[in-house]
Design an enzyme around this catalytic site. Structure first.
Site, PDB file in Angstrom:
ATOM      1  N   GLU A 101       0.839  -1.206   0.000  1.00  0.00           N
ATOM      2  CA  GLU A 101       0.000   0.000   0.000  1.00  0.00           C
ATOM      3  C   GLU A 101       0.876   1.259   0.000  1.00  0.00           C
ATOM      4  OE1 GLU A 101      -2.415  -1.127   3.337  1.00  0.00           O
ATOM      5  OE2 GLU A 101      -3.260  -2.749   2.130  1.00  0.00           O
ATOM      6  N   GLU A 171       4.158 -10.937   0.221  1.00  0.00           N
ATOM      7  CA  GLU A 171       2.758 -10.525   0.147  1.00  0.00           C
ATOM      8  C   GLU A 171       2.344 -10.323  -1.309  1.00  0.00           C
ATOM      9  OE1 GLU A 171       1.256  -8.960   4.048  1.00  0.00           O
ATOM     10  OE2 GLU A 171       2.002  -7.208   3.017  1.00  0.00           O
ATOM     11  N   GLY A 177      -6.042  -7.763   1.263  1.00  0.00           N
ATOM     12  CA  GLY A 177      -7.317  -7.079   1.477  1.00  0.00           C
ATOM     13  C   GLY A 177      -8.392  -7.457   0.475  1.00  0.00           C
TER      14      GLY A 177
END
Ligand code: PEP
Length: 255
Positions: A101, A171, A177
């Site tokens: 992010e 990740e 998410g």
């Protein structure tokens, strides 16, 4: 997991959630559920403003409190940023660097991720270094190349001794998410590629000691299967770390 060779680490990433009061309440609710579960390190990485309240609530428990990012400069004209020295002064021992992010929305590059990692290491912190491919890269069949390149660039100039202060979080960006999780086989395969890259950089013996977490919609239902894989040494958990019972169940799966 391979506890004979390396530490298992279950870490929560609260992202931009929680007021200080909510943070303290979550730590207090989680603490009795994970008490004595010492086969893994347990960390909550919190927004800066929540760190003090979370630390206070975590006193006397086996939960450690970390931060979600750190700047690479020691001090200066970087409005809105926080230095490693500042975090160290607040008693922070763990910090996430290079979360997708941050890369996606705040323009962080492998170069700045590398600088941030070095700054945190120099200040005595352990870095949870995040890397992973985006969906298009997985579909194009270049996941291995992407994670190998990120591993090399993000760790450029970091010695084997300093690597002891690095946990890698694999990740896959498409799994963060989204509710989509890498299969245990995909997670294992890519964590093994990262470890093989570490072996090229630092030698096999050193590579075997590095904790490589998986992150991407890990939850109480899928954690056990993912953690059963030999190269998946823990989890970096977003959404499920906001619920004490779900997070504690993941810690249970790591015992
Ligand atoms: C994360 O924030 O690093 C993460 C893996 O989030 P989530 O578990 O919600 O996918």
């Amino acid at each position: 997991m391979n506890p004979a060779k390396r530490r298992t680490v279950i870490a929560g990433n609260w992202k931009m959630n929680m007021t200080p009061a909510e943070a303290a309440a979550l730590v207090r609710e989680t603490a009795p559920l994970v008490a004595g579960k010492d086969n893994c390190d347990i960390i909550f990485c919190a927004p800066y403003v929540d760190i003090a309240a979370a630390q206070e609530a975590a006193k006397g428990t086996n939960i450690k409190i970390g931060a979600e990012n750190v700047h690479f400069a020691e001090a200066g004209a970087y409005t809105g940023e926080i230095s490693a020295k500042m975090l160290g002064a607040c008693g922070v021992d763990y910090v996430i660097v290079g979360h997708s992010e941050r890369r996606q929305y705040f323009g962080e590059t492998d170069e700045t991720v590398n600088l941030r990692t070095k700054a945190a290491i120099a200040a005595g912190m352990t870095v949870i270094l995040c890397l992973g491919e985006v969906k298009e890269q997985r579909l194009a069949g270049i996941t291995d190349e992407v994670v190998a390149m990120q591993t090399k660039l993000d760790l450029a100039g970091i010695s084997a001794e300093e690597l002891k202060q690095v946990i890698i979080a694999y990740e896959p960006v498409w799994a963060i998410g989204t509710g989509l999780t890498a299969t245990p086989e995909q997670a294992e395969e890519t964590c093994a590629v990262i470890r093989a890259t570490l072996a090229k950089l630092y030698g096999e013996e050193v590579a075997e000691t590095v904790t490589i977490q998986y992150g991407g919609s890990m939850n109480d239902k899928n954690a056990a299967e993912l953690l059963a894989k030999p190269n998946v040494d823990g989890g970096l958990i977003g959404g499920a770390s906001l619920k004490a019972a779900a997070f504690a169940a993941i810690v249970d799966a790591a015992q």
